[in-house]
Design a protein around this motif. Structure first.
Motif: not given
Ligand code: ADP
Length: 366
Positions: A255-256, A259, A283, A287-288, A296, A303, A307, A311-313, A336, A338
């Motif tokens: 993700n980083a 971004a 990173d 940003g978000i 997220i 976004t 995608g 991933g994050l869930s 961002s 994490f």
């Molecule tokens: P995916 O990567 O498939 O979109 P994730 O659950 O991993 O699914 O991430 C969800 C959303 O969170 C991403 O689409 C992005 O908008 C945002 N996101 C996650 N990590 C970052 C990051 N390091 N910088 C910016 N946006 C991020």
């Protein structure tokens, strides 16, 4: 019925004292009066004083004690869950009436909040059931699609090998291979989300796990101007499932990378205090946005054009299975951060049923 002598005594005692003082003055003033007449007058005055005290006691009992006893009963009813309880003296036009009105209002507000909570809970429950059914359906479908897709991937690989190097179809076959791999990744992720494997959580070197993941992720940015650095802190052994933790950190790193447009930096750090170990992934990406930040971690929120939003869930679930959590901070335009927090004490609940070595057959996400 409970007897509250304290306040009654306090209310009547000053009155009785004043009356006694009155009697004493009366006695003094009537010193000149003949004895039999004086005794009569004294008895009359004492009788009057007693009558005043008795009337005062009855008035206090009716005007104050009764509402207080009723209030205490209604509070008991509220305590046992009856939020329709209300006091009858709220119409009175004095302080006690105002107390009653406040009580009735408070119970009404409590009732409305409880009803609202129940309504929200019911909506969420039916949504959760709906999602669970959808999840089962999606997982079933993913499972069905996975095997034929593996066949297609194998066939395309053979085609690619057998095509002459000069064939213009090579590029097309390459595209097909890439897309098939992407679909396989998404299907694996969906299946992993719907049917997670048991975790194998045991004390291990978290720095080694993170370092391996960082080295693995480095392959993804060999051609990009991104600096990836790892600063390991001093850590005691941390209970974790190595494969799942690699997967979590890899999600954060990918993700980083995604971004960052053009040049950028990704810094991975570990540290620990007395209670928990932390892995921080920072990173300098785009940003978000604040409105996205709240979503997220929701499954399927993405976004990105390609995608999955899983991933994050998944990452959050992995952290929670370890008894830990993930926190995020982000500023649009600046980057961002994490932070994965893992408890240093072994999460016994998770350890109890999950000591089977889960083979991680997952492919990387992208
Ligand atoms: P995916 O990567 O498939 O979109 P994730 O659950 O991993 O699914 O991430 C969800 C959303 O969170 C991403 O689409 C992005 O908008 C945002 N996101 C996650 N990590 C970052 C990051 N390091 N910088 C910016 N946006 C991020």
């Amino acid at each position: 019925m409970r007897f509250h002598a304290g306040w009654r005594l306090k209310a009547v005692l000053p009155v009785a004292l004043i009356l006694l003082a009155g009697l004493a003055i009366f006695e003094f003033v009537t010193l000149e009066v003949e004895a039999p007449q004086r005794v009569q007058l004294l008895a009359l005055a004492a009788g009057g004083a007693l009558a005043i005290c008795a009337v005062l006691l009855v008035a206090l009992a009716v005007l104050i004690q009764r509402p207080l006893v009723e209030l205490s009963r209604r509070m008991e009813e509220v305590r046992t869950g009856d939020l329709y309880a209300h006091v009858s003296f709220s119409q009175r036009d004095d302080d006690i009436g105002s107390l009653g009105r406040d009580f009735n209002d408070m119970v009404r507000q409590l009732r409305e909040s409880r009803d609202e909570l129940q309504r929200i809970h019911q909506t969420q429950m039916s949504r959760a059931e709906h999602l669970a059914t959808l999840g089962e359906l999606a997982a079933g479908l993913a499972h069905e699609v996975r095997n034929p897709l593996a066949g297609i991937a194998g066939a395309v690989d053979i085609l690619a090998r057998e095509l002459p190097a000069s064939s213009p179809s090579r590029a097309i076959v390459g595209d097909v291979q890439q897309e098939v791999r992407r679909i396989q990744g998404t299907l694996n992720e969906l299946l992993e989300y719907a049917r997670p494997k048991p975790f194998d959580i045991r004390p291990a070197d978290l720095n080694a796990t993170v370092e391996q993941t960082v080295n693995l992720a480095r392959q993804q940015i060999t051609t990009r101007p991104i600096q990836l650095r790892f600063h390991p802190g001093s850590l005691p052994p941390v209970s974790h499932d190595r494969l799942q933790m690699q997967r979590l950190i890899l999600n954060l790193l990918l993700n980083a990378f995604q971004a960052i447009d053009g040049k950028g930096e990704v810094l991975v750090e570990t540290n620990a205090d007395g209670q928990s170990a932390r892995v921080r992934v920072r990173d300098t990406g785009r940003g978000i946005a604040p409105e996205a930040l709240a979503n997220i971690f929701r499954p399927f929120f993405t976004t990105k054009r390609q995608g999955t939003g899983l991933g994050l869930s998944l990452s959050r679930r992995i952290a929670e299975q370890h008894g830990g959590a993930i926190e995020v901070r982000s500023k649009p335009g600046e980057g961002s951060e994490f932070v994965v927090r893992l408890p240093l004490a072994a999460p016994e609940l998770q350890m109890a049923g999950v000591n089977r070595n889960g083979q991680d057959e997952s492919s990387h996400r992208r």
